[in-house]
Design a protein around this motif. Structure first.
Motif, mmCIF file in Angstrom:
data_model
loop_
_atom_site.group_PDB
_atom_site.id
_atom_site.type_symbol
_atom_site.label_atom_id
_atom_site.label_comp_id
_atom_site.label_asym_id
_atom_site.label_seq_id
_atom_site.Cartn_x
_atom_site.Cartn_y
_atom_site.Cartn_z
ATOM 1 N N SER A 31 1.197 29.293 -28.962
ATOM 2 C CA SER A 31 0.185 29.907 -28.116
ATOM 3 C C SER A 31 0.765 30.225 -26.736
ATOM 4 N N ILE A 32 0.628 31.502 -26.343
ATOM 5 C CA ILE A 32 1.010 31.916 -24.992
ATOM 6 C C ILE A 32 -0.191 32.609 -24.376
ATOM 7 N N ARG A 68 8.621 38.883 -32.262
ATOM 8 C CA ARG A 68 9.374 38.247 -33.344
ATOM 9 C C ARG A 68 9.104 36.748 -33.434
ATOM 10 N N LEU A 69 8.254 36.255 -32.556
ATOM 11 C CA LEU A 69 7.991 34.809 -32.575
ATOM 12 C C LEU A 69 7.052 34.491 -33.736
ATOM 13 N N PHE A 79 -1.697 35.001 -28.500
ATOM 14 C CA PHE A 79 -0.912 35.664 -27.471
ATOM 15 C C PHE A 79 -1.889 36.489 -26.644
ATOM 16 N N ASN A 80 -2.148 36.019 -25.468
ATOM 17 C CA ASN A 80 -3.171 36.663 -24.654
ATOM 18 C C ASN A 80 -2.566 37.102 -23.328
ATOM 19 N N VAL A 81 -2.530 38.417 -23.116
ATOM 20 C CA VAL A 81 -2.040 38.927 -21.837
ATOM 21 C C VAL A 81 -3.097 39.853 -21.223
ATOM 22 N N SER A 82 -4.341 39.671 -21.668
ATOM 23 C CA SER A 82 -5.393 40.569 -21.184
ATOM 24 C C SER A 82 -5.640 40.362 -19.682
#
Ligand SMILES: *[C@@H]1O[C@H](CO)[C@@H](O)[C@H](O)[C@H]1NC(C)=O
Ligand SMILES: *[C@@H]1O[C@H](CO)[C@@H](O)[C@H](O)[C@H]1NC(C)=O
Ligand SMILES: *[C@@H]1O[C@H](CO)[C@@H](O)[C@H](O)[C@H]1NC(C)=O
Ligand SMILES: *[C@@H]1O[C@H](CO)[C@@H](O)[C@H](O)[C@H]1NC(C)=O
Ligand SMILES: *[C@@H]1O[C@H](CO)[C@@H](O)[C@H](O)[C@H]1NC(C)=O
Ligand SMILES: *[C@@H]1O[C@H](CO)[C@@H](O)[C@H](O)[C@H]1NC(C)=O
Ligand SMILES: *[C@@H]1O[C@H](CO)[C@@H](O)[C@H](O)[C@H]1NC(C)=O
Ligand SMILES: *[C@@H]1O[C@H](CO)[C@@H](O)[C@H](O)[C@H]1NC(C)=O
Ligand SMILES: *[C@@H]1O[C@H](CO)[C@@H](O)[C@H](O)[C@H]1NC(C)=O
Ligand SMILES: *[C@@H]1O[C@H](CO)[C@@H](O)[C@H](O)[C@H]1NC(C)=O
Ligand SMILES: *[C@@H]1O[C@H](CO)[C@@H](O)[C@H](O)[C@H]1NC(C)=O
Ligand SMILES: *[C@@H]1O[C@H](CO)[C@@H](O)[C@H](O)[C@H]1NC(C)=O
Length: 822
Positions: free
Chosen positions: A790-791, A808-809, A815-818
């Protein structure tokens, strides 16, 4: 007293020895005076194997002065000496007496155990022809052993616990010891096979102990000639023989055979051993049982007293597969634990063996808890845990095992009430009813002040009601009380009757009221878990000063106020105070607890800066300060915490740049589990308590054959500790945490760019930097976190594009970059 008849053991006072409490006998005093002429008076006299306190004698000095590697220059006048003990010193060398012929010419017994003597001791000792019993246990014998003749009268040789690694040199050295009757090479480092050179000359051997080495292969055929052997310990090696065709079948004088912990193939009828008419003790744990239905049930010539065959799983194994058991009437101990036996419990075993003391049947699949068919007055230990048994623990059951000391029915599916008749079992020391479906209340009689019970575990059932003990009564025997995961209510005032507790776990109940101040007086406490109740008020000052406290959990209550300004609790390793209403600054808390591994203060109302002293807690592995009002920047001092596995500073008012100093963590040497007390050595292989056992566990099998007793002691209080984060609720056990890293700095005001160094460790599983004021690009280094699940970088001011490598992970689930400017 006649000097001739004197049997004196002289012991050089070792550094660790303190003066005993026994008195000094007058005749020993006289005897010592007789020897005093040349005796260096830093020696203590020991008669008959017990230490006597002669410290008050004039000229006898009891302050230890012997140093490491001292050399024993032997006292020459002991011509009459028959028995000499120099054990437990720091002898590294040995000065043979000079100038006098055979000064120890009558010496028969020499004990130099627990020193650091090397192999040259053997050639020196071989010049004492009278020697019959030689104890070299726990020394530094290794390499080539020189025994050039001599020892012609030696009957007993104990070389256990030495670093001897080559059976060849042992065999060459000992082959000549033709008188040898007893030989122990236990716990050396011998490996390889002994088939060709296997101690063949020692045909008079009566007792042989090769246990706990790394010996492989089959037993040497020449052992068929060891027909005098009575006692054979081969456990904990890597033998791969088939019992049916091995030389064991010829050793019909055997009284004790232990082959546990090997790869022996054992036929379930035991027919190859059927001619052992003297066999009393047979220990077959951890091997491979083959069911041999071919062999017609035959009546063995032995009547066993001790039979253990735990963990020798074979598919479809039933107790009846062990046909010989039908013919056993003298059993004292039977251990069939961990075999997945799925049949009706063999009550006939109890009917046939009325002398039975220890019944160990844990980890099988017996269907119901059977009431013993008759009163079993001799039964002391009964372990039926982890069988999935249904049924009730009835009054009748209790009355039929009146003298039990240990009863474990944990991890079954028992239901109904806990019978108050358990309290009539006056010898009961440990009672474990945990992990069942018992309902109703807890019979208070169990805590009766006259009861000898010292550990009561009823955790994880469906009990309810209040715990009320009679006023002014002290229940001094009770040391461990586990009532967690129930619906108990009322307050904790009953604790004032239980001042000797070492372990108290009442977590996950509905207890209300304040923490009783008496807790601070419970000076033996090692583990205190009151979490997940509805307790309120202040934490008593003295709680943090309990000298033996190792684990403190008060989390998820309604406790308030600030913490004491400092605390000492030197043994404290784990503090869980999360989920309360505690407030104040912790800058001056200054714990003197360098052993601290876990500090969880999250979800409270603490404020002020993150204190510098945290950086001094060199063992700190888990730091959770989430959900408080901490203010300020990330203190540089925390960079010293090289053992940190999880850090959660989220939901505070922290600002400034993210740290670039946290790691990389060297997991090989500082894994979390390494820092948690590991359980003491246990002879119960496969049942080692996890490193999460906070209260020292004693679960040992004591063996002692010479005085014909073999005791199986089974008790202990393992405790698995759970901990929660807002995302996980897991019982992290064993070494799982070695590879775990969580870093959560979310919901603060951290600013600047995300430093590439934030990819602290390849083992990282979770990274949350969301809800901050971070700028710049997403660092490429994140793509190195190959295990990450989790990032979360959302709600920042990040720009640029998402590095392609991140896709590729494999394990990335979140994966949250919102809410950025990507
Ligand atoms: C040993 O001898 C010394 C001096 O000769 C004497 O003072 C002391 O009392 C003697 N010790 C014993 C235990 O007799
Ligand atoms: C044990 O003996 C070896 C040599 O055989 C030596 O190197 C080592 O230092 C010795 N250990 C102790 C504790 O005396
Ligand atoms: C047993 O001893 C006899 C006589 O010493 C010897 O001949 C024989 O070979 C030995 N047997 C084994 C299996 O070593
Ligand atoms: C046991 O002894 C009997 C008679 O002495 C013999 O016939 C039999 O073969 C022996 N069994 C084994 C397994 O050695
Ligand atoms: C022992 O148990 C077996 C198997 O049930 C039975 O046949 C035998 O009669 C029992 N012996 C005694 C003395 O009860
Ligand atoms: C536990 O016992 C209760 C009755 O006291 C019953 O309703 C429930 O089904 C049982 N639970 C299990 C898992 O057997
Ligand atoms: C406890 O023991 C004392 C003396 O042995 C006895 O008088 C008393 O009745 C006992 N109490 C209970 C509750 O059994
Ligand atoms: C705790 O111990 C002290 C000293 O032994 C005593 O004065 C005090 O009353 C005890 N407190 C409680 C709550 O029992
Ligand atoms: C917690 O304690 C506060 C007072 O400190 C009280 O107002 C509140 O009702 C308590 N909450 C619970 C759930 O007991
Ligand atoms: C800390 O909590 C206590 C008890 O709830 C309260 O009386 C006190 O005012 C609080 N202190 C601060 C500085 O908030
Ligand atoms: C009871 O048995 C369980 C399961 O085998 C074990 O984990 C526990 O330690 C035992 N309890 C005691 C007090 O020995
Ligand atoms: C990934 O880690 C390796 C060393 O383990 C390092 O050389 C490399 O620079 C890292 N890659 C990135 C993008 O940081």
């Amino acid at each position: 007293m006649k000097k001739k008849a004197l049997w004196v053991l002289v012991v050089v006072l070792g550094i660790t020895r303190l003066c005993g409490s026994r008195g000094c006998w007058e005749q020993e005093r006289v005897a010592l005076s007789a020897l005093n002429a040349t005796l260096d008076l830093k020696y203590r006299v020991d008669v008959g194997g017990s230490y006597f306190n002669c410290c008050s004698w004039e000229g006898v000095e009891c302050n230890p002065t012997t140093g490491r590697n001292s050399r024993a220059s032997l006292f020459l006048p002991f011509e009459e000496l028959k028995s000499l003990s120099l054990s437990d010193n720091y002898l590294g060398g040995w000065i043979a007496p000079e100038g006098i012929n055979s000064p120890l010419s009558k010496l028969e017994v020499l004990d130099v155990s627990h020193n650091s003597l090397g192999h040259s001791i053997l050639s020196i000792l071989s010049t004492i022809p009278s020697l019959r019993h030689l104890f070299l246990h726990d020394n530094n014998l290794s390499g080539t052993l020189h025994v050039n003749g001599g020892f012609s009268n030696l009957k007993e040789l104990d070389m256990s616990d030495n670093p001897v690694d080559d059976v060849g040199t042992v065999v060459r050295a000992l082959g000549a010891l033709s008188s040898l009757r007893i030989l122990s090479l236990q716990s050396n480092t011998i490996d390889g096979t002994i088939t060709t050179q296997g101690l063949c000359n020692l045909v008079k051997l009566e007792e042989l102990d090769l246990s706990n080495n790394g010996i492989t292969g089959e037993l040497p055929t020449c052992w068929r000639n060891m027909t005098s052997i009575r006692v054979l310990f081969l456990e904990d090696n890597e033998f791969t023989d088939n019992v049916a065709s091995s030389p064991l079948t010829s050793l019909t004088s055997l009284e004790l055979l232990s082959i546990s912990g090997n790869y022996f193939d054992i036929p379930s009828s035991l027919s190859p051993l059927a001619n052992y008419s003297r066999l009393k003790v047979l220990l077959l744990d951890d091997n491979k049982l083959t069911i041999d239905s071919k062999v017609a049930p035959l009546i063995p010539r032995f009547q066993l007293k001790y039979f253990t065959m735990s963990n020798s799983l074979s598919k479809g194994f039933k107790v009846t597969s062990l046909g010989f058991l039908n013919h056993q009437y003298d059993l004292i101990t039977i251990d069939l634990s961990s075999n997945d036996i799925s049949s009706v419990f063999p009550t006939w075993l109890l009917e046939n063996n009325t002398k039975l003391k220890n019944l160990l049947m844990a980890n099988n699949l017996f269907a119901t808890l059977e009431v013993p068919p008759m009163t079993l007055r001799n039964l002391l230990v009964m372990d039926m845990s982890n069988n999935g048994m249904r049924g009730e623990l009835t009054t009748e059951f209790c009355l039929n095992v009146p003298n039990l000391q240990y009863l474990n029915v944990s991890a079954n599916r028992l239901e109904g009430n806990i019978p108050s008749e358990l309290a009539s079992m006056k010898s009961l020391l440990l009672l474990d009813l945990s992990h069942n479906n018992f309902s109703g209340g807890l019979p208070m009689q169990l805590l009766d002040s006259n009861s000898s019970l010292y550990s009561l575990n009823v955790a994880y059932n469906n009990l309810q009601g209040e715990i009320v003990l009679s006023d002014n009564t002290m229940y001094l025997n009770l040391l461990c009380l586990q009532l967690e995961h129930h619906m108990f209510k009322g307050d904790l005032s009953f604790l004032s009757s239980l001042v000797n507790l070492l372990l108290l776990d009442v977590s996950n109940n509905f207890f209300i009221g304040k923490l009783p101040r008496v807790i601070a007086n419970m000076s033996s406490l090692a583990l205190l878990d009151l979490s997940k109740n509805q307790l309120n008020g202040l934490i008593p000052q003295g709680l943090f000063n309990l000298l033996g406290l190792e684990y403190l959990a008060l989390s998820d209550n309604n406790l308030s106020g600030s913490l004491a300004s400092s605390f000492i609790a030197p043994e404290l390793r784990h503090i869980h105070l999360n989920g309360n209403k505690l407030n104040g600054s912790i800058v001056h808390l200054l714990p003197n607890s360098s052993n601290l591994v876990t500090l969880d203060l999250s979800e409270n109302e603490f404020f002020g800066s993150i204190p510098y002293w945290l950086g001094n807690l060199s063992q700190l592995s888990i730091l959770f300060l989430r959900g408080n009002d901490f203010y300020g920047t990330f203190p540089k001092q925390l960079c010293r915490l090289k053992s940190l596995s999880m850090i959660d500073l989220s939901k505070n008012n922290l600002f400034g740049p993210l740290p670039i100093c946290l790691g990389p963590v060297n997991f090989s040497s500082t894994g979390y589990a390494n820092k948690v007390d590991s359980a003491p050595h246990s002879r119960f292989r496969g049942q080692l308590p996890s490193p999460w056992s906070y209260v020292r566990t004693i679960r040992s099998q004591t063996r002692s054959y010479n005085n014909k007793i073999l005791i199986v002691e089974v008790w202990g209080v393992p405790h698995i500790v759970e901990f929660t984060t807002k995302r996980r609720f897991d019982a992290y056990k064993g070494y799982a945490l070695l590879n775990m890293i969580e870093l959560d700095f979310s919901c603060n005001h951290f600013s600047g760019e995300i430093p590439p160094e934030i990819a602290i460790s390849q083992d990282m599983l979770m990274l949350n930097l969301s809800h901050n004021k971070l700028t710049g690009h997403i660092p490429m280094s994140l793509s190195n976190l190959t295990k990450i699940e989790s990032i979360d970088l959302s709600y920042n001011n990040l720009i640029g594009s998402i590095p392609e490598e991140l896709t590729r992970l494999n394990f990335l689930g979140v994966f949250n970059v919102s809410y950025n400017d990507l």
